[in-house]
Motif scaffolding. Structure first.
Motif, PDB file in Angstrom:
ATOM      1  N   ALA A  89       0.816  -1.217   0.000  1.00 19.30           N
ATOM      2  CA  ALA A  89       0.000   0.000   0.000  1.00 19.30           C
ATOM      3  C   ALA A  89       0.853   1.273   0.000  1.00 19.30           C
ATOM      4  O   ALA A  89       0.321   2.375   0.011  1.00 19.30           O
ATOM      5  N   ARG A  90       2.155   1.119  -0.015  1.00 18.54           N
ATOM      6  CA  ARG A  90       3.034   2.295  -0.038  1.00 18.54           C
ATOM      7  C   ARG A  90       2.937   2.982  -1.391  1.00 18.54           C
ATOM      8  O   ARG A  90       2.524   2.401  -2.378  1.00 18.54           O
ATOM      9  N   ALA A  91       3.292   4.224  -1.413  1.00 21.91           N
ATOM     10  CA  ALA A  91       3.252   5.037  -2.630  1.00 21.91           C
ATOM     11  C   ALA A  91       1.830   5.255  -3.117  1.00 21.91           C
ATOM     12  O   ALA A  91       1.608   5.583  -4.276  1.00 21.91           O
ATOM     13  N   ARG A  92       0.862   5.065  -2.229  1.00 19.78           N
ATOM     14  CA  ARG A  92      -0.527   5.360  -2.582  1.00 19.78           C
ATOM     15  C   ARG A  92      -1.087   6.427  -1.647  1.00 19.78           C
ATOM     16  O   ARG A  92      -2.302   6.592  -1.556  1.00 19.78           O
ATOM     17  N   GLY A  93      -0.201   7.100  -0.921  1.00 21.06           N
ATOM     18  CA  GLY A  93      -0.622   8.216  -0.086  1.00 21.06           C
ATOM     19  C   GLY A  93      -1.298   7.838   1.226  1.00 21.06           C
ATOM     20  O   GLY A  93      -1.982   8.656   1.819  1.00 21.06           O
ATOM     21  N   ARG A  94      -1.112   6.609   1.687  1.00 20.45           N
ATOM     22  CA  ARG A  94      -1.796   6.179   2.914  1.00 20.45           C
ATOM     23  C   ARG A  94      -1.302   6.919   4.149  1.00 20.45           C
ATOM     24  O   ARG A  94      -2.088   7.293   5.010  1.00 20.45           O
ATOM     25  N   TYR A  95       0.026   7.118   4.272  1.00 23.63           N
ATOM     26  CA  TYR A  95       0.522   7.855   5.431  1.00 23.63           C
ATOM     27  C   TYR A  95      -0.017   9.284   5.415  1.00 23.63           C
ATOM     28  O   TYR A  95      -0.514   9.786   6.418  1.00 23.63           O
ATOM     29  N   ARG A  96       0.056   9.934   4.284  1.00 22.94           N
ATOM     30  CA  ARG A  96      -0.424  11.316   4.174  1.00 22.94           C
ATOM     31  C   ARG A  96      -1.902  11.410   4.552  1.00 22.94           C
ATOM     32  O   ARG A  96      -2.329  12.306   5.262  1.00 22.94           O
ATOM     33  N   ALA A  97      -2.700  10.463   4.091  1.00 23.91           N
ATOM     34  CA  ALA A  97      -4.130  10.466   4.405  1.00 23.91           C
ATOM     35  C   ALA A  97      -4.367  10.231   5.895  1.00 23.91           C
ATOM     36  O   ALA A  97      -5.214  10.887   6.502  1.00 23.91           O
ATOM     37  N   LEU A  98      -3.622   9.300   6.490  1.00 21.59           N
ATOM     38  CA  LEU A  98      -3.747   9.066   7.935  1.00 21.59           C
ATOM     39  C   LEU A  98      -3.366  10.320   8.716  1.00 21.59           C
ATOM     40  O   LEU A  98      -4.056  10.723   9.654  1.00 21.59           O
ATOM     41  N   TYR A  99      -2.245  10.929   8.336  1.00 20.88           N
ATOM     42  CA  TYR A  99      -1.787  12.132   9.024  1.00 20.88           C
ATOM     43  C   TYR A  99      -2.831  13.243   8.915  1.00 20.88           C
ATOM     44  O   TYR A  99      -3.151  13.900   9.900  1.00 20.88           O
ATOM     45  N   GLN A 100      -3.362  13.450   7.741  1.00 23.44           N
ATOM     46  CA  GLN A 100      -4.366  14.502   7.548  1.00 23.44           C
ATOM     47  C   GLN A 100      -5.605  14.231   8.397  1.00 23.44           C
ATOM     48  O   GLN A 100      -6.160  15.147   9.008  1.00 23.44           O
ATOM     49  N   GLN A 105      -8.783  15.525  13.311  1.00 30.88           N
ATOM     50  CA  GLN A 105      -9.346  15.080  14.586  1.00 30.88           C
ATOM     51  C   GLN A 105      -8.772  15.895  15.750  1.00 30.88           C
ATOM     52  O   GLN A 105      -9.497  16.285  16.668  1.00 30.88           O
ATOM     53  N   ALA A 106      -7.473  16.152  15.709  1.00 31.24           N
ATOM     54  CA  ALA A 106      -6.819  16.926  16.764  1.00 31.24           C
ATOM     55  C   ALA A 106      -7.351  18.360  16.794  1.00 31.24           C
ATOM     56  O   ALA A 106      -7.635  18.897  17.870  1.00 31.24           O
ATOM     57  N   ARG A 107      -7.484  18.956  15.643  1.00 29.86           N
ATOM     58  CA  ARG A 107      -8.022  20.326  15.586  1.00 29.86           C
ATOM     59  C   ARG A 107      -9.438  20.376  16.138  1.00 29.86           C
ATOM     60  O   ARG A 107      -9.786  21.275  16.897  1.00 29.86           O
ATOM     61  N   ALA A 108     -10.267  19.407  15.761  1.00 27.77           N
ATOM     62  CA  ALA A 108     -11.650  19.359  16.244  1.00 27.77           C
ATOM     63  C   ALA A 108     -11.703  19.182  17.754  1.00 27.77           C
ATOM     64  O   ALA A 108     -12.625  19.670  18.409  1.00 27.77           O
ATOM     65  N   ALA A 109     -10.710  18.492  18.317  1.00 27.79           N
ATOM     66  CA  ALA A 109     -10.667  18.255  19.760  1.00 27.79           C
ATOM     67  C   ALA A 109     -10.012  19.410  20.518  1.00 27.79           C
ATOM     68  O   ALA A 109      -9.935  19.375  21.741  1.00 27.79           O
ATOM     69  N   GLY A 110      -9.526  20.423  19.790  1.00 31.09           N
ATOM     70  CA  GLY A 110      -8.885  21.564  20.435  1.00 31.09           C
ATOM     71  C   GLY A 110      -7.456  21.317  20.868  1.00 31.09           C
ATOM     72  O   GLY A 110      -6.927  22.018  21.734  1.00 31.09           O
ATOM     73  N   ALA A 111      -6.795  20.337  20.265  1.00 30.65           N
ATOM     74  CA  ALA A 111      -5.408  20.031  20.614  1.00 30.65           C
ATOM     75  C   ALA A 111      -4.495  21.191  20.239  1.00 30.65           C
ATOM     76  O   ALA A 111      -4.781  21.954  19.314  1.00 30.65           O
ATOM     77  N   GLY A 112      -3.393  21.282  20.955  1.00 29.12           N
ATOM     78  CA  GLY A 112      -2.417  22.337  20.707  1.00 29.12           C
ATOM     79  C   GLY A 112      -1.468  22.020  19.569  1.00 29.12           C
ATOM     80  O   GLY A 112      -0.551  22.783  19.294  1.00 29.12           O
ATOM     81  N   GLY A 113      -1.658  20.898  18.909  1.00 32.08           N
ATOM     82  CA  GLY A 113      -0.821  20.529  17.781  1.00 32.08           C
ATOM     83  C   GLY A 113      -0.672  19.025  17.682  1.00 32.08           C
ATOM     84  O   GLY A 113      -1.069  18.285  18.570  1.00 32.08           O
ATOM     85  N   VAL A 114      -0.078  18.608  16.587  1.00 28.95           N
ATOM     86  CA  VAL A 114       0.247  17.202  16.354  1.00 28.95           C
ATOM     87  C   VAL A 114       1.735  17.152  16.082  1.00 28.95           C
ATOM     88  O   VAL A 114       2.237  17.862  15.215  1.00 28.95           O
ATOM     89  N   ARG A 115       2.425  16.321  16.824  1.00 24.76           N
ATOM     90  CA  ARG A 115       3.875  16.196  16.682  1.00 24.76           C
ATOM     91  C   ARG A 115       4.215  14.754  16.383  1.00 24.76           C
ATOM     92  O   ARG A 115       3.531  13.831  16.823  1.00 24.76           O
ATOM     93  N   LEU A 116       5.313  14.546  15.671  1.00 24.67           N
ATOM     94  CA  LEU A 116       5.778  13.213  15.330  1.00 24.67           C
ATOM     95  C   LEU A 116       6.920  12.849  16.260  1.00 24.67           C
ATOM     96  O   LEU A 116       7.921  13.557  16.348  1.00 24.67           O
ATOM     97  N   TYR A 117       6.746  11.735  16.990  1.00 22.16           N
ATOM     98  CA  TYR A 117       7.822  11.211  17.830  1.00 22.16           C
ATOM     99  C   TYR A 117       8.829  10.568  16.912  1.00 22.16           C
ATOM    100  O   TYR A 117       8.476   9.740  16.079  1.00 22.16           O
ATOM    101  N   VAL A 118      10.074  10.965  17.046  1.00 23.01           N
ATOM    102  CA  VAL A 118      11.122  10.417  16.187  1.00 23.01           C
ATOM    103  C   VAL A 118      12.153   9.721  17.051  1.00 23.01           C
ATOM    104  O   VAL A 118      12.734  10.309  17.952  1.00 23.01           O
ATOM    105  N   ASP A 119      12.378   8.452  16.763  1.00 21.83           N
ATOM    106  CA  ASP A 119      13.425   7.680  17.409  1.00 21.83           C
ATOM    107  C   ASP A 119      14.664   7.855  16.561  1.00 21.83           C
ATOM    108  O   ASP A 119      14.649   7.588  15.354  1.00 21.83           O
ATOM    109  N   THR A 120      15.753   8.304  17.149  1.00 21.26           N
ATOM    110  CA  THR A 120      16.949   8.612  16.362  1.00 21.26           C
ATOM    111  C   THR A 120      17.554   7.381  15.706  1.00 21.26           C
ATOM    112  O   THR A 120      18.389   7.515  14.808  1.00 21.26           O
ATOM    113  N   ARG A 121      17.142   6.175  16.115  1.00 22.92           N
ATOM    114  CA  ARG A 121      17.637   4.963  15.460  1.00 22.92           C
ATOM    115  C   ARG A 121      16.959   4.725  14.132  1.00 22.92           C
ATOM    116  O   ARG A 121      17.435   3.924  13.332  1.00 22.92           O
TER     117      ARG A 121
END
Length: 122
Positions: A89-100, A105-121
């Motif tokens: 399913a890669r290269a079909r925009g699934r990550y982008r669609a999930l993120y959007q 959902q976060a905006r509707a809930a009044g969240a202060g933002g959406v951040r991506l946790y990044v593991d340096t490994r």
């Protein structure tokens, strides 16, 4: 279709988490431990939330978030803890669609933002 994961998605989420750990870090996780953790999230016994993307009734991508209070924003911030898109399913925009979807959902809930946790490994 993108939606919040349900209990009947547990095995697909376990499979995705096992594949993600193997692919990104070379780790072989214990499926039973992982299954217990996924079920705890889906049953509301552990912090977190899963969203899934489906194609033809089959889960092809997953994204897990947690919430954390931000003192300087004075609101919850949503953290993307993990994302996995099945190879077919890669290269079909699934990550982008999930993120959007999660961003909306976060905006509707009044969240202060959406951040991506990044593991340096990774």
């Amino acid at each position: 279709m993108i939606r919040e994961a349900r209990l009947d998605d547990a095995e697909a989420l376990v499979a995705g988490n096992l594949a993600m750990a193997e692919e990104t870090e070379g780790l072989r996780l214990d499926p039973e431990v992982l299954r217990a953790g996924v079920r705890a999230v889906l049953e509301g016994r552990a912090a977190g939330r899963y969203y899934v993307a489906e194609e033809a009734g089959r889960v092809v991508a997953q994204l897990m978030i947690t919430h954390e209070w931000s003192e300087w924003r004075n609101r919850d911030v949503w953290w993307i803890q993990s994302v996995y898109v099945w190879p077919e399913a890669r290269a079909r925009g699934r990550y982008r669609a999930l993120y959007q979807h999660v961003l909306e959902q976060a905006r509707a809930a009044g969240a202060g933002g959406v951040r991506l946790y990044v593991d340096t490994r990774n």
